[in-house]
Design a protein around this motif. Structure first.
Motif, PDB file in Angstrom:
ATOM      1  N   LEU A   1       0.840  -1.194   0.000  1.00 15.59           N
ATOM      2  CA  LEU A   1       0.000   0.000   0.000  1.00 15.59           C
ATOM      3  C   LEU A   1       0.874   1.242   0.000  1.00 15.59           C
ATOM      4  O   LEU A   1       1.863   1.334   0.726  1.00 15.59           O
ATOM      5  CB  LEU A   1      -0.914  -0.015   1.225  1.00 15.59           C
ATOM      6  N   MET A   2       0.513   2.201  -0.820  1.00 12.59           N
ATOM      7  CA  MET A   2       1.238   3.469  -0.902  1.00 12.59           C
ATOM      8  C   MET A   2       0.325   4.598  -0.418  1.00 12.59           C
ATOM      9  O   MET A   2      -0.826   4.691  -0.845  1.00 12.59           O
ATOM     10  CB  MET A   2       1.687   3.744  -2.336  1.00 12.59           C
ATOM     11  N   ARG A   3       0.844   5.425   0.454  1.00 15.87           N
ATOM     12  CA  ARG A   3       0.082   6.555   0.990  1.00 15.87           C
ATOM     13  C   ARG A   3       0.765   7.852   0.581  1.00 15.87           C
ATOM     14  O   ARG A   3       1.951   8.063   0.861  1.00 15.87           O
ATOM     15  CB  ARG A   3      -0.013   6.474   2.510  1.00 15.87           C
ATOM     16  N   ARG A   4       0.010   8.713  -0.066  1.00 20.35           N
ATOM     17  CA  ARG A   4       0.511  10.006  -0.520  1.00 20.35           C
ATOM     18  C   ARG A   4      -0.307  11.098   0.143  1.00 20.35           C
ATOM     19  O   ARG A   4      -1.496  11.247  -0.122  1.00 20.35           O
ATOM     20  CB  ARG A   4       0.396  10.100  -2.043  1.00 20.35           C
ATOM     21  N   GLU A   5       0.323  11.872   1.016  1.00 15.85           N
ATOM     22  CA  GLU A   5      -0.398  12.941   1.694  1.00 15.85           C
ATOM     23  C   GLU A   5      -0.676  14.093   0.728  1.00 15.85           C
ATOM     24  O   GLU A   5       0.168  14.456  -0.089  1.00 15.85           O
ATOM     25  CB  GLU A   5       0.384  13.423   2.907  1.00 15.85           C
ATOM     26  N   LEU A   6      -1.875  14.652   0.868  1.00 19.07           N
ATOM     27  CA  LEU A   6      -2.315  15.763   0.008  1.00 19.07           C
ATOM     28  C   LEU A   6      -2.431  17.025   0.860  1.00 19.07           C
ATOM     29  O   LEU A   6      -3.516  17.523   1.148  1.00 19.07           O
ATOM     30  CB  LEU A   6      -3.659  15.425  -0.647  1.00 19.07           C
ATOM     31  N   HIS A   7      -1.282  17.558   1.250  1.00 16.34           N
ATOM     32  CA  HIS A   7      -1.256  18.693   2.173  1.00 16.34           C
ATOM     33  C   HIS A   7      -0.779  19.993   1.532  1.00 16.34           C
ATOM     34  O   HIS A   7      -0.748  21.026   2.204  1.00 16.34           O
ATOM     35  CB  HIS A   7      -0.355  18.373   3.376  1.00 16.34           C
ATOM     36  N   ASP A   8      -0.436  19.952   0.275  1.00 14.92           N
ATOM     37  CA  ASP A   8       0.164  21.124  -0.371  1.00 14.92           C
ATOM     38  C   ASP A   8      -0.821  21.841  -1.293  1.00 14.92           C
ATOM     39  O   ASP A   8      -1.743  21.240  -1.854  1.00 14.92           O
ATOM     40  CB  ASP A   8       1.395  20.708  -1.175  1.00 14.92           C
ATOM     41  N   GLY A   9      -0.588  23.140  -1.440  1.00 15.77           N
ATOM     42  CA  GLY A   9      -1.292  23.925  -2.453  1.00 15.77           C
ATOM     43  C   GLY A   9      -2.731  24.263  -2.145  1.00 15.77           C
ATOM     44  O   GLY A   9      -3.467  24.706  -3.037  1.00 15.77           O
ATOM     45  N   TRP A  10      -3.161  24.118  -0.899  1.00 10.75           N
ATOM     46  CA  TRP A  10      -4.558  24.401  -0.574  1.00 10.75           C
ATOM     47  C   TRP A  10      -4.817  25.906  -0.516  1.00 10.75           C
ATOM     48  O   TRP A  10      -3.981  26.681  -0.080  1.00 10.75           O
ATOM     49  CB  TRP A  10      -4.917  23.778   0.771  1.00 10.75           C
ATOM     50  N   GLN A  11      -6.022  26.269  -0.951  1.00  9.70           N
ATOM     51  CA  GLN A  11      -6.491  27.646  -0.861  1.00  9.70           C
ATOM     52  C   GLN A  11      -7.853  27.668  -0.188  1.00  9.70           C
ATOM     53  O   GLN A  11      -8.627  26.704  -0.287  1.00  9.70           O
ATOM     54  CB  GLN A  11      -6.573  28.290  -2.249  1.00  9.70           C
ATOM     55  N   LEU A  12      -8.144  28.769   0.472  1.00 15.22           N
ATOM     56  CA  LEU A  12      -9.366  28.908   1.258  1.00 15.22           C
ATOM     57  C   LEU A  12     -10.112  30.160   0.843  1.00 15.22           C
ATOM     58  O   LEU A  12      -9.511  31.233   0.711  1.00 15.22           O
ATOM     59  CB  LEU A  12      -9.016  28.988   2.751  1.00 15.22           C
ATOM     60  N   VAL A  13     -11.437  30.030   0.642  1.00 21.39           N
ATOM     61  CA  VAL A  13     -12.278  31.191   0.352  1.00 21.39           C
ATOM     62  C   VAL A  13     -13.548  31.113   1.194  1.00 21.39           C
ATOM     63  O   VAL A  13     -14.035  30.029   1.512  1.00 21.39           O
ATOM     64  CB  VAL A  13     -12.659  31.281  -1.139  1.00 21.39           C
ATOM     65  N   ALA A  14     -14.062  32.282   1.552  1.00 16.65           N
ATOM     66  CA  ALA A  14     -15.323  32.366   2.283  1.00 16.65           C
ATOM     67  C   ALA A  14     -16.487  32.256   1.321  1.00 16.65           C
ATOM     68  O   ALA A  14     -16.426  32.727   0.180  1.00 16.65           O
ATOM     69  CB  ALA A  14     -15.399  33.672   3.057  1.00 16.65           C
ATOM     70  N   GLY A  15     -17.578  31.644   1.795  1.00 13.19           N
ATOM     71  CA  GLY A  15     -18.792  31.537   1.004  1.00 13.19           C
ATOM     72  C   GLY A  15     -19.889  32.389   1.597  1.00 13.19           C
ATOM     73  O   GLY A  15     -19.654  33.510   2.062  1.00 13.19           O
ATOM     74  N   SER A  16     -21.104  31.862   1.614  1.00 12.40           N
ATOM     75  CA  SER A  16     -22.231  32.633   2.132  1.00 12.40           C
ATOM     76  C   SER A  16     -22.109  32.797   3.632  1.00 12.40           C
ATOM     77  O   SER A  16     -21.580  31.948   4.342  1.00 12.40           O
ATOM     78  CB  SER A  16     -23.544  31.933   1.783  1.00 12.40           C
ATOM     79  N   GLY A  17     -22.605  33.918   4.119  1.00 12.69           N
ATOM     80  CA  GLY A  17     -22.534  34.237   5.532  1.00 12.69           C
ATOM     81  C   GLY A  17     -22.208  35.701   5.733  1.00 12.69           C
ATOM     82  O   GLY A  17     -21.956  36.443   4.766  1.00 12.69           O
ATOM     83  N   PRO A  18     -22.170  36.148   6.967  1.00 17.18           N
ATOM     84  CA  PRO A  18     -21.911  37.566   7.267  1.00 17.18           C
ATOM     85  C   PRO A  18     -20.421  37.894   7.190  1.00 17.18           C
ATOM     86  O   PRO A  18     -19.789  38.276   8.179  1.00 17.18           O
ATOM     87  CB  PRO A  18     -22.455  37.714   8.692  1.00 17.18           C
ATOM     88  N   VAL A  19     -19.849  37.764   6.009  1.00 10.30           N
ATOM     89  CA  VAL A  19     -18.404  37.910   5.808  1.00 10.30           C
ATOM     90  C   VAL A  19     -18.040  39.394   5.697  1.00 10.30           C
ATOM     91  O   VAL A  19     -18.651  40.132   4.913  1.00 10.30           O
ATOM     92  CB  VAL A  19     -17.962  37.172   4.537  1.00 10.30           C
ATOM     93  N   PRO A  20     -17.036  39.858   6.456  1.00  6.17           N
ATOM     94  CA  PRO A  20     -16.593  41.256   6.311  1.00  6.17           C
ATOM     95  C   PRO A  20     -16.109  41.540   4.889  1.00  6.17           C
ATOM     96  O   PRO A  20     -15.565  40.655   4.210  1.00  6.17           O
ATOM     97  CB  PRO A  20     -15.444  41.356   7.314  1.00  6.17           C
ATOM     98  N   GLU A  21     -16.304  42.761   4.446  1.00  6.78           N
ATOM     99  CA  GLU A  21     -15.909  43.125   3.076  1.00  6.78           C
ATOM    100  C   GLU A  21     -14.422  42.913   2.850  1.00  6.78           C
ATOM    101  O   GLU A  21     -13.999  42.562   1.743  1.00  6.78           O
ATOM    102  CB  GLU A  21     -16.272  44.588   2.803  1.00  6.78           C
ATOM    103  N   SER A  22     -13.618  43.079   3.866  1.00  6.58           N
ATOM    104  CA  SER A  22     -12.168  42.933   3.714  1.00  6.58           C
ATOM    105  C   SER A  22     -11.749  41.495   3.457  1.00  6.58           C
ATOM    106  O   SER A  22     -10.616  41.232   3.035  1.00  6.58           O
ATOM    107  CB  SER A  22     -11.463  43.438   4.973  1.00  6.58           C
TER     108      SER A  22
END
Length: 536
Positions: free
Chosen positions: A8-29
């Protein structure tokens, strides 16, 4: 079925992630920004790294960042893949916090709603040669919990938000000793695992002394892909090995290994903590398919709850010797637990040793700590009492919560039971007490509150998966009380038995029932019921 018998080979997928906010009371900044994301991690960590939010520990920043728990969040990354000859390609999440939909190349492959378990899904039909896009879209936990609370019906609890309606760390919604974060995130590792023929799905280890020697028993569960073939399971410990063959139609088997001489594991202050390396290997002929490594210690544990003229004791014996328990509650060491690493666990636990403590009780309103925590406890001789994660509230027993509770409990019992430091599994923090003495029965009016979990499901699962571990229905709990109890046990000095089965209160070498709770005492009184008014 592939004929390529490779490990069995395990390859971690921990690189290159990006995060964005969706719906909700998100500040304009923040609304139009894309943030670099740390995985494993959480939303707060990424926003703090970008100086997008103030430190929630300071001033009134807890309230200023509460909008995070009302907001949907999406993590995205890409990775390269090409066929590697393996039949199975499994996407494995060790932990998602909490309600999320996972998409691979636009196709939904998983929906999670439980922080306290892992997830595995076969994605071989969704991978493409070249670049693949992986997306994890989290639903805001506060409105999601509110909606589930309306479905399940109101339950008494000490705080406004219905943490009992979602399988998420209760104290992430705030507690009397800590801030609320309501965070979301890929909080434990994620990986792509490639395998063929079979893999080790589960290993249940038990190490027990036998005279001057010791016996290691491994119950092994395998998952097969396609047609079956005979498999060899090899159990190794410090050199010696034992082999069991699983026939083509077998998925579960037991292999035992006897060591002629072992040293006993002792709690801090009573002796040394020798640990032995154990390995389980899965093979076809001379080709290894996978392995599982763990350290074990040889000791016996018994709780004496035999009533006498003074009352009912709750006395701990390790290797036949009485232990004076000096314990504390362990709450998450950070409101953002992803920031706690092994060195920090070791620093905290050594501080406990320096204070002459020998037991930490992992409180039921927090998290199941990672392996590093329990490994350090094994090394230091710090005994552990593990609550199942239910605290200070009536919990629904209806679906889908019911099935999620069983899934997480099975996984955590198997994961923790081999640690020599573990001396007790406990059903909940204060829930039985609340039901009996805090007026919950009136508020519940016959609604479920968790009794099925504490008195039926949990003891049955412990008996099935780790019968050598003692289970208590809750804390505080009186073994002489009128609520259902298990049989009492007397300590053995022969060194041949595992643990007694009992329903104890908080550990004490003295008499009667002491109690253990996270933070200051939550006084009985009119509970909060129903969903919180806090909503988007």
């Amino acid at each position: 079925m592939s004929t390529s018998h490779t490990t069995l080979m395990r390859r971690e997928l921990h690189d290159g992630w990006q995060l964005v906010a969706g719906s909700g009371p998100v500040p304009e900044s923040i609304a139009d920004r894309t943030f670099a994301a740390t995985v494993p991690g959480c939303v707060h960590v990424d926003l703090l790294a970008a100086d997008a939010i103030p430190d929630p520990y300071l001033d009134n920043n807890e309230a200023a960042t509460a909008w995070i728990g009302l907001t949907d969040w999406t993590y995205t990354t890409t990775f390269e893949w090409k066929a590697d000859g393996h039949a199975r390609q499994d996407l494995v999440f060790d932990g998602l916090d909490t309600v999320a939909t996972v998409r691979l190349n636009g196709a939904p492959v998983l929906h999670s709603q439980n922080q306290h378990r892992s997830y595995r899904v076969d994605v071989r039909d969704h991978l493409v040669e070249g670049t693949n896009t992986l997306e994890v879209a989290f639903s805001a936990p506060i409105p999601w919990a509110n909606a589930r609370s309306l479905e399940y019906g109101a339950r008494p609890r000490p705080y406004p938000l219905p943490y009992e309606a979602i399988r998420k760390s209760a104290c992430s919604f705030g507690w009397d000793w800590g801030i609320a974060t309501y965070t979301s995130g890929i909080w434990r590792p994620v990986a792509l695992e490639s395998w063929s023929v079979a893999r080790i799905a589960e290993v249940r280890l038990h190490a027990a002394p036998t005279g001057t020697g010791g016996r290691v028993t491994a119950t092994v569960v395998v998952e097969r892909d396609g047609d079956g073939t005979d498999l060899d399971v090899v159990l190794r410990a410090e050199g010696p090995a034992a082999v069991a063959t699983f026939a083509a139609d077998e998925a579960t088997g037991v292999v035992e290994l006897t060591l002629p001489e072992v040293a006993l594991w002792w709690p801090a202050g009573y002796g040394e903590q020798p640990l032995y390396e154990v390995r389980v290997e899965l093979a076809v002929g001379d080709q290894e398919l996978g392995r599982h490594d763990h350290r074990v210690g040889f000791r016996t544990v018994e709780w004496d709850t035999r009533p006498d003229e003074e009352g009912t004791p709750f006395a701990l014996y390790v290797n036949g010797k009485p232990v004076l328990v000096k314990g504390v509650n362990w709450i998450p060491d950070d409101a953002l637990p992803v920031r706690v690493d092994r060195s920090r666990y070791e620093r905290r636990l050594r501080q406990a040793l320096a204070a002459n403590l020998n037991l930490v009780r992992v409180w039921g309103g927090g998290i199941y700590e990672p392996e590093e925590f329990y490994d350090v406890c094994d090394e230091l001789g710090m005994l552990t009492w593990q609550d199942f994660l239910f605290a200070c509230s009536a919990y629904p027993e209806e679906e889908p919560l019911r099935s999620e509770v069983e899934a997480e409990t099975r996984e955590q019992i198997v994961r923790l039971a081999a640690h020599p430091s573990l001396v007790l599994l406990c059903g909940n923090n204060e829930n039985v007490w609340g039901h009996e003495d805090w007026g919950w029965k009136t508020y519940l009016d016959g609604a479920t509150w968790g009794a099925y979990y504490y008195f039926e499901l949990f003891p049955a699962l412990v008996e099935e998966l780790a019968p050598h571990v003692t289970y208590s229905h809750g804390s505080p709990f009186s073994p002489a009380g009128s609520i259902r109890t298990r049989r009492h046990t007397a300590p053995s000095t022969s060194g041949s038995s595992g643990t007694g089965r009992t329903t104890p209160p908080t550990p004490s070498i003295g008499r009667a029932s002491s109690r253990s709770s996270g933070g200051r005492r939550l006084r009985p009184g009119p509970p909060c019921v129903g969903p919180s008014p806090m909503s988007p």
